[in-house]
Design a protein around this motif. Structure first.
Motif, mmCIF file in Angstrom:
data_model
loop_
_atom_site.group_PDB
_atom_site.id
_atom_site.type_symbol
_atom_site.label_atom_id
_atom_site.label_comp_id
_atom_site.label_asym_id
_atom_site.label_seq_id
_atom_site.Cartn_x
_atom_site.Cartn_y
_atom_site.Cartn_z
ATOM 1 N N ARG A 1 25.733 -8.417 -52.422
ATOM 2 C CA ARG A 1 25.865 -8.959 -53.950
ATOM 3 C C ARG A 1 26.100 -8.005 -55.518
ATOM 4 N NH1 ARG A 1 23.205 -7.259 -58.837
ATOM 5 N NH2 ARG A 1 21.113 -5.646 -57.128
ATOM 6 N N LYS A 2 26.017 -5.968 -55.026
ATOM 7 C CA LYS A 2 25.867 -5.151 -55.776
ATOM 8 C C LYS A 2 27.616 -4.689 -55.014
ATOM 9 C CE LYS A 2 22.003 -2.559 -55.717
ATOM 10 N NZ LYS A 2 21.371 -0.733 -55.133
ATOM 11 N N ILE B 1 25.080 15.249 -57.191
ATOM 12 C CA ILE B 1 24.441 13.983 -57.468
ATOM 13 C C ILE B 1 22.806 15.110 -57.527
ATOM 14 C CG2 ILE B 1 25.960 11.867 -57.215
ATOM 15 C CD1 ILE B 1 23.850 12.058 -54.358
ATOM 16 N N THR B 2 22.118 14.286 -57.611
ATOM 17 C CA THR B 2 20.407 14.555 -58.092
ATOM 18 C C THR B 2 19.678 13.804 -56.459
ATOM 19 O OG1 THR B 2 19.292 12.932 -58.180
ATOM 20 C CG2 THR B 2 20.559 14.485 -60.096
ATOM 21 N N GLN C 1 27.791 1.458 -58.629
ATOM 22 C CA GLN C 1 27.413 3.252 -59.329
ATOM 23 C C GLN C 1 26.379 2.635 -60.392
ATOM 24 O OE1 GLN C 1 29.871 5.778 -60.949
ATOM 25 N NE2 GLN C 1 31.343 5.728 -58.668
ATOM 26 N N ILE C 2 26.648 2.110 -61.156
ATOM 27 C CA ILE C 2 25.927 1.686 -62.221
ATOM 28 C C ILE C 2 24.678 1.126 -61.641
ATOM 29 C CG2 ILE C 2 24.997 -0.517 -64.251
ATOM 30 C CD1 ILE C 2 27.292 1.928 -64.906
ATOM 31 N N GLU C 3 24.064 -0.035 -60.589
ATOM 32 C CA GLU C 3 23.031 -0.361 -59.933
ATOM 33 C C GLU C 3 22.247 0.079 -59.320
ATOM 34 O OE1 GLU C 3 22.613 -4.411 -59.090
ATOM 35 O OE2 GLU C 3 23.618 -4.931 -60.597
ATOM 36 N N SER C 4 23.476 1.551 -58.543
ATOM 37 C CA SER C 4 22.667 2.192 -57.500
ATOM 38 C C SER C 4 22.027 3.660 -58.538
ATOM 39 C CB SER C 4 23.225 2.744 -56.517
ATOM 40 O OG SER C 4 23.920 1.342 -55.289
ATOM 41 N N PHE C 5 22.319 3.954 -59.313
ATOM 42 C CA PHE C 5 22.380 5.138 -60.047
ATOM 43 C C PHE C 5 22.217 5.264 -61.628
ATOM 44 C CE2 PHE C 5 25.728 6.032 -56.835
ATOM 45 C CZ PHE C 5 24.803 6.562 -56.015
ATOM 46 N N ALA D 1 18.369 9.802 -52.516
ATOM 47 C CA ALA D 1 17.922 8.924 -51.890
ATOM 48 C C ALA D 1 18.437 7.097 -52.375
ATOM 49 C CB ALA D 1 16.812 8.732 -52.726
ATOM 50 N N ALA D 2 19.136 7.161 -53.634
ATOM 51 C CA ALA D 2 19.508 5.444 -53.651
ATOM 52 C C ALA D 2 20.262 5.469 -52.966
ATOM 53 C CB ALA D 2 20.070 5.956 -55.015
ATOM 54 N N ALA D 3 20.822 6.293 -53.015
ATOM 55 C CA ALA D 3 22.675 5.721 -52.328
ATOM 56 C C ALA D 3 22.092 5.113 -50.073
ATOM 57 C CB ALA D 3 23.361 7.081 -52.227
ATOM 58 N N ASP D 4 20.797 6.408 -50.098
ATOM 59 C CA ASP D 4 20.124 5.868 -48.749
ATOM 60 C C ASP D 4 19.857 4.919 -48.960
ATOM 61 O OD1 ASP D 4 21.168 8.551 -47.759
ATOM 62 O OD2 ASP D 4 19.075 9.186 -48.001
#
Length: 115
Positions: free
Chosen positions: A53-54, A80-81, A21-25, A86-89
């Motif tokens: 890695r994540k 989420i926004t 979550q920290i790395e993606s969002f 888009a970050a999750a994608d």
């Protein structure tokens, strides 16, 4: 976050991990327990170096529709926004596709299922 631009995202796997979550969002997401009826879970081997890695995990859970409403996959739902969606994608690999599902709670949420 403006109300009209928020969406629900359901996770049964690594999107629940704090480091992912920290790395993606860029933040930790607030979660509610929920479940996805009509699906079953297996595992898939991940080879994408950035995702490895994540997540720190070589095998990730993956779900597929069974057509049986008695089958159920537990997880967490996050508000989420669109930018976070888009970050999750970007995080998910080609083994997954994003679909809209009705959760046990009645919420309609995006979730990544077997492609």
């Amino acid at each position: 976050m403006p109300e009209g631009r928020n969406v629900w995202l359901f996770s049964y796997g690594t999107l629940q991990l704090e480091n992912v979550q920290i790395e993606s969002f860029g933040r930790l997401l607030e979660a509610e327990a929920d479940a996805m009826p009509g699906y079953s879970q297996t595992m898939v081997e991940i080879t994408d170096p950035e995702v490895l890695r994540k997540s720190g995990q070589k095998f990730h859970p993956i779900v597929a529709a069974t057509g049986n409403p008695a089958d159920e996959v537990p997880g967490k739902v996050f508000r989420i926004t669109q930018a976070e969606l888009a970050a999750a994608d970007s995080y998910e690999v080609s083994d997954y596709k994003r679909v809209l599902v009705r959760l046990k709670s009645g919420k309609d949420a995006w979730v990544y299922v077997r492609a």
